[in-house]
Design a protein around this motif. Sequence first.
Motif, PDB file in Angstrom:
ATOM      1  N   ARG A 233      -7.363  -0.754 -10.593  1.00 28.90           N
ATOM      2  CA  ARG A 233      -7.139  -0.847  -9.145  1.00 28.90           C
ATOM      3  C   ARG A 233      -5.860  -1.617  -8.845  1.00 28.90           C
ATOM      4  O   ARG A 233      -5.099  -1.244  -7.939  1.00 28.90           O
ATOM      5  CB  ARG A 233      -8.356  -1.498  -8.485  1.00 28.90           C
ATOM      6  CG  ARG A 233      -8.306  -1.474  -6.969  1.00 28.90           C
ATOM      7  CD  ARG A 233      -9.636  -1.842  -6.344  1.00 28.90           C
ATOM      8  NE  ARG A 233      -9.522  -1.963  -4.898  1.00 28.90           N
ATOM      9  CZ  ARG A 233     -10.530  -2.227  -4.072  1.00 28.90           C
ATOM     10  NH1 ARG A 233     -11.752  -2.394  -4.563  1.00 28.90           N
ATOM     11  NH2 ARG A 233     -10.335  -2.327  -2.765  1.00 28.90           N
ATOM     12  N   VAL A 234      -5.602  -2.676  -9.594  1.00 29.02           N
ATOM     13  CA  VAL A 234      -4.347  -3.410  -9.423  1.00 29.02           C
ATOM     14  C   VAL A 234      -3.160  -2.495  -9.695  1.00 29.02           C
ATOM     15  O   VAL A 234      -2.159  -2.498  -8.959  1.00 29.02           O
ATOM     16  CB  VAL A 234      -4.306  -4.646 -10.340  1.00 29.02           C
ATOM     17  CG1 VAL A 234      -2.905  -5.253 -10.367  1.00 29.02           C
ATOM     18  CG2 VAL A 234      -5.317  -5.691  -9.868  1.00 29.02           C
ATOM     19  N   GLY A 235      -3.233  -1.694 -10.750  1.00 32.13           N
ATOM     20  CA  GLY A 235      -2.130  -0.803 -11.093  1.00 32.13           C
ATOM     21  C   GLY A 235      -1.821   0.193 -10.002  1.00 32.13           C
ATOM     22  O   GLY A 235      -0.644   0.448  -9.682  1.00 32.13           O
ATOM     23  N   HIS A 236      -2.840   0.788  -9.397  1.00 30.67           N
ATOM     24  CA  HIS A 236      -2.612   1.716  -8.286  1.00 30.67           C
ATOM     25  C   HIS A 236      -1.975   0.989  -7.112  1.00 30.67           C
ATOM     26  O   HIS A 236      -1.052   1.518  -6.464  1.00 30.67           O
ATOM     27  CB  HIS A 236      -3.938   2.346  -7.849  1.00 30.67           C
ATOM     28  CG  HIS A 236      -4.394   3.467  -8.719  1.00 30.67           C
ATOM     29  ND1 HIS A 236      -3.988   4.768  -8.532  1.00 30.67           N
ATOM     30  CD2 HIS A 236      -5.228   3.492  -9.783  1.00 30.67           C
ATOM     31  CE1 HIS A 236      -4.555   5.548  -9.437  1.00 30.67           C
ATOM     32  NE2 HIS A 236      -5.312   4.798 -10.207  1.00 30.67           N
ATOM     33  N   SER A 237      -2.454  -0.206  -6.833  1.00 29.30           N
ATOM     34  CA  SER A 237      -1.928  -0.974  -5.705  1.00 29.30           C
ATOM     35  C   SER A 237      -0.464  -1.333  -5.910  1.00 29.30           C
ATOM     36  O   SER A 237       0.369  -1.156  -5.008  1.00 29.30           O
ATOM     37  CB  SER A 237      -2.767  -2.239  -5.518  1.00 29.30           C
ATOM     38  OG  SER A 237      -2.193  -3.070  -4.538  1.00 29.30           O
ATOM     39  N   VAL A 238      -0.137  -1.833  -7.084  1.00 29.41           N
ATOM     40  CA  VAL A 238       1.245  -2.242  -7.345  1.00 29.41           C
ATOM     41  C   VAL A 238       2.176  -1.040  -7.302  1.00 29.41           C
ATOM     42  O   VAL A 238       3.302  -1.117  -6.792  1.00 29.41           O
ATOM     43  CB  VAL A 238       1.340  -2.986  -8.690  1.00 29.41           C
ATOM     44  CG1 VAL A 238       2.797  -3.196  -9.091  1.00 29.41           C
ATOM     45  CG2 VAL A 238       0.620  -4.325  -8.598  1.00 29.41           C
ATOM     46  N   ARG A 239       1.735   0.095  -7.836  1.00 31.12           N
ATOM     47  CA  ARG A 239       2.587   1.288  -7.785  1.00 31.12           C
ATOM     48  C   ARG A 239       2.966   1.615  -6.343  1.00 31.12           C
ATOM     49  O   ARG A 239       4.130   1.940  -6.049  1.00 31.12           O
ATOM     50  CB  ARG A 239       1.880   2.481  -8.429  1.00 31.12           C
ATOM     51  CG  ARG A 239       2.691   3.766  -8.324  1.00 31.12           C
ATOM     52  CD  ARG A 239       2.121   4.903  -9.126  1.00 31.12           C
ATOM     53  NE  ARG A 239       0.857   5.406  -8.596  1.00 31.12           N
ATOM     54  CZ  ARG A 239       0.271   6.517  -9.047  1.00 31.12           C
ATOM     55  NH1 ARG A 239       0.833   7.204 -10.039  1.00 31.12           N
ATOM     56  NH2 ARG A 239      -0.876   6.924  -8.539  1.00 31.12           N
ATOM     57  N   THR A 240       2.006   1.539  -5.446  1.00 37.06           N
ATOM     58  CA  THR A 240       2.290   1.836  -4.046  1.00 37.06           C
ATOM     59  C   THR A 240       3.253   0.822  -3.447  1.00 37.06           C
ATOM     60  O   THR A 240       4.186   1.186  -2.721  1.00 37.06           O
ATOM     61  CB  THR A 240       0.980   1.849  -3.243  1.00 37.06           C
ATOM     62  OG1 THR A 240       0.159   2.912  -3.724  1.00 37.06           O
ATOM     63  CG2 THR A 240       1.239   2.056  -1.772  1.00 37.06           C
ATOM     64  N   LEU A 241       3.050  -0.447  -3.746  1.00 34.70           N
ATOM     65  CA  LEU A 241       3.927  -1.480  -3.194  1.00 34.70           C
ATOM     66  C   LEU A 241       5.354  -1.356  -3.713  1.00 34.70           C
ATOM     67  O   LEU A 241       6.309  -1.665  -2.999  1.00 34.70           O
ATOM     68  CB  LEU A 241       3.358  -2.861  -3.527  1.00 34.70           C
ATOM     69  CG  LEU A 241       2.099  -3.256  -2.751  1.00 34.70           C
ATOM     70  CD1 LEU A 241       1.457  -4.493  -3.357  1.00 34.70           C
ATOM     71  CD2 LEU A 241       2.424  -3.497  -1.276  1.00 34.70           C
ATOM     72  N   LEU A 242       5.505  -0.897  -4.939  1.00 31.39           N
ATOM     73  CA  LEU A 242       6.840  -0.727  -5.506  1.00 31.39           C
ATOM     74  C   LEU A 242       7.529   0.534  -5.002  1.00 31.39           C
ATOM     75  O   LEU A 242       8.766   0.602  -4.967  1.00 31.39           O
ATOM     76  CB  LEU A 242       6.760  -0.678  -7.037  1.00 31.39           C
ATOM     77  CG  LEU A 242       6.367  -1.967  -7.750  1.00 31.39           C
ATOM     78  CD1 LEU A 242       6.206  -1.710  -9.242  1.00 31.39           C
ATOM     79  CD2 LEU A 242       7.407  -3.057  -7.514  1.00 31.39           C
ATOM     80  N   ALA A 243       6.744   1.536  -4.617  1.00 34.70           N
ATOM     81  CA  ALA A 243       7.309   2.844  -4.291  1.00 34.70           C
ATOM     82  C   ALA A 243       7.713   2.987  -2.833  1.00 34.70           C
ATOM     83  O   ALA A 243       8.504   3.868  -2.500  1.00 34.70           O
ATOM     84  CB  ALA A 243       6.309   3.947  -4.640  1.00 34.70           C
ATOM     85  N   ALA A 244       7.176   2.168  -1.956  1.00 31.85           N
ATOM     86  CA  ALA A 244       7.413   2.368  -0.528  1.00 31.85           C
ATOM     87  C   ALA A 244       7.420   1.024   0.187  1.00 31.85           C
ATOM     88  O   ALA A 244       7.162  -0.025  -0.399  1.00 31.85           O
ATOM     89  CB  ALA A 244       6.337   3.281   0.056  1.00 31.85           C
TER      90      ALA A 244
END
Length: 356
Positions: free
Chosen positions: A139-150
């Motif tokens: 869940r952390v990985g999905h969250s961080v990906r979103t924060l880094l991408a947009a």
Amino acid sequence: MNETTRPTSSESTAAPAPDASGTLDEALERLHSFGPERDGWLSNHAPMAVEALVRHGQAPGVHRWIDHYRAKLEDMPDRFAEVTPDNWREALGDPRRIADWAVYFERETAERPWRDVLAEWWPRLLPGIAGGATHPVIRVGHSVRTLLAAEESGPRVGELAHALGYWAARHEPLPPLTPLAPVPDAGDALAAVARVPDRSGGIRSRLDQLTGFPQWPGAPLSDAREARDRLAELVRAATHRYAEYGHGEPIMLVHAATAPNAVLRTLPALPPELWAPSVAAAWAASAAVTAAYTPAEAVAPPAGYAAPITADEVFARAAAHGDDHTIKFTDTALDIGDATALAAALRSVELNPPAF
């Protein structure tokens, strides 16, 4: 599997367009009133699945997907006792304090940049990477990906707070492990992991039986870039392996790939000095799931199993299938993007029960 029958895609590694519809923020706001678990300890996969759906162009169906998943959601549990900078050590790994941990990280990410909070807590949480059957780190990985991408938003930072809180509450280190002979190749290392002897119980009883893993990588990492490359190698090997071993435990074995991929997605947000220990923790998580759930024998899909198909078509099949684990595993397979990874994703569509 015959190479000519594997799915192919030249576009699988392209970054999808950011969500311009606001669907992800709406979905996360909708989901944050619910707890991260149900029925005692089964994980709420909705925040992870909707992030993957939006990322791969399935935003129009997200709210309908949540409507179907709603029966698996429970309200956030009651507060137990406040987590503070002074008492966090005694609260670590206490699932009674799931709501308290969420509030703690909501407060921390409101007062400080989320990257600073992540960098402080990542090394504290890594030893418990297998806790919650690896779902918290995923869940952390999905969250961080979103924060880094947009662009950052309140719901997206809030999702990181909930994910970190879940990890802190379910933090559970593996038993002491003996380092076995080094194996330089990730695929060979996974193949060398011994299966746990008693497979009658759930993941917690299986992880308690672990005694040692092969040493991988076989030599110390030279720098942060090598750490990233070796971690990508592990994710690829675990994803490929699912094509022939996923039949043993189709749901649980996806985590051998999705857990290390969550770590890989988080690396760009972390200081380089944390990358090497992240590889070691990701290996422990992947090896633990492999030991707990790998079947005794491989079963290769039949020749001609998968006709050539694009990455977008593979993900569309996973989205139509609707199962949360299948969606997340297919999302990881698209990160790899090669023919064997896409075939493994199709295998997960075939093996896991559909949600719709």
